[in-house]
Design a protein around this motif. Structure first.
Motif, PDB file in Angstrom:
ATOM      1  N   THR A  12     -11.989   7.574 -32.841  1.00 16.70           N
ATOM      2  CA  THR A  12     -11.419   8.711 -32.117  1.00 16.70           C
ATOM      3  C   THR A  12     -12.512   9.695 -31.707  1.00 16.70           C
ATOM      4  N   VAL A  13     -13.416   9.984 -32.609  1.00 13.51           N
ATOM      5  CA  VAL A  13     -14.515  10.912 -32.300  1.00 13.51           C
ATOM      6  C   VAL A  13     -15.400  10.342 -31.199  1.00 13.51           C
ATOM      7  N   LEU A  14     -15.755   9.076 -31.280  1.00 13.08           N
ATOM      8  CA  LEU A  14     -16.598   8.453 -30.264  1.00 13.08           C
ATOM      9  C   LEU A  14     -15.913   8.427 -28.898  1.00 13.08           C
ATOM     10  N   THR A  15     -14.643   8.103 -28.876  1.00  9.33           N
ATOM     11  CA  THR A  15     -13.898   8.067 -27.620  1.00  9.33           C
ATOM     12  C   THR A  15     -13.850   9.441 -26.972  1.00  9.33           C
ATOM     13  N   THR A  16     -13.586  10.460 -27.751  1.00  6.36           N
ATOM     14  CA  THR A  16     -13.533  11.823 -27.236  1.00  6.36           C
ATOM     15  C   THR A  16     -14.886  12.246 -26.675  1.00  6.36           C
ATOM     16  N   THR A  17     -15.948  11.893 -27.344  1.00  6.50           N
ATOM     17  CA  THR A  17     -17.293  12.240 -26.890  1.00  6.50           C
ATOM     18  C   THR A  17     -17.604  11.594 -25.547  1.00  6.50           C
ATOM     19  N   PHE A  18     -17.306  10.326 -25.399  1.00  8.51           N
ATOM     20  CA  PHE A  18     -17.600   9.634 -24.143  1.00  8.51           C
ATOM     21  C   PHE A  18     -16.758  10.172 -22.995  1.00  8.51           C
ATOM     22  N   ALA A  20     -15.571  13.256 -22.667  1.00  8.64           N
ATOM     23  CA  ALA A  20     -16.083  14.584 -22.319  1.00  8.64           C
ATOM     24  C   ALA A  20     -17.360  14.468 -21.492  1.00  8.64           C
ATOM     25  N   CYS A  21     -18.239  13.572 -21.816  1.00  8.75           N
ATOM     26  CA  CYS A  21     -19.484  13.397 -21.056  1.00  8.75           C
ATOM     27  C   CYS A  21     -19.199  12.881 -19.659  1.00  8.75           C
ATOM     28  N   ASP A  24     -17.988  15.725 -17.412  1.00  8.72           N
ATOM     29  CA  ASP A  24     -19.092  16.621 -17.082  1.00  8.72           C
ATOM     30  C   ASP A  24     -19.962  16.016 -15.992  1.00  8.72           C
TER      31      ASP A  24
END
Length: 70
Positions: A12-18, A20-21, A24
């Motif tokens: 979940t954390v990795l998916t959210t990070t990708f 968001a990038c 941007d």
């Protein structure tokens, strides 16, 4: 059971990070394209307004609005 919960949390954390990038980068691409077209740029608190002869773009924290002038 702890291993499964930890794995789901990490994914979940990795998916959210990708995600968001990627959003941007999309905003940066739109701004660069409009600059290349010779857009007038206005920056306010949390908004960026770009305007050329053919279209208007408003970029906020949440979304990108593109309007064609016709």
């Amino acid at each position: 059971m702890k291993k499964i919960i930890f794995t789901v949390l990490a994914l979940t954390v990795l998916t959210t990070t990708f995600i968001a990038c990627r959003e941007d980068n999309n905003k940066k691409e739109v701004i660069q394209d409009m600059k290349d077209d010779g857009a007038k740029i206005q920056v306010k608190d949390d908004k960026v307004k770009l305007e050329t002869e053919t279209k208007k773009v408003k970029i906020t924290d949440d979304e990108i609005k593109i309007k064609d002038k016709s």
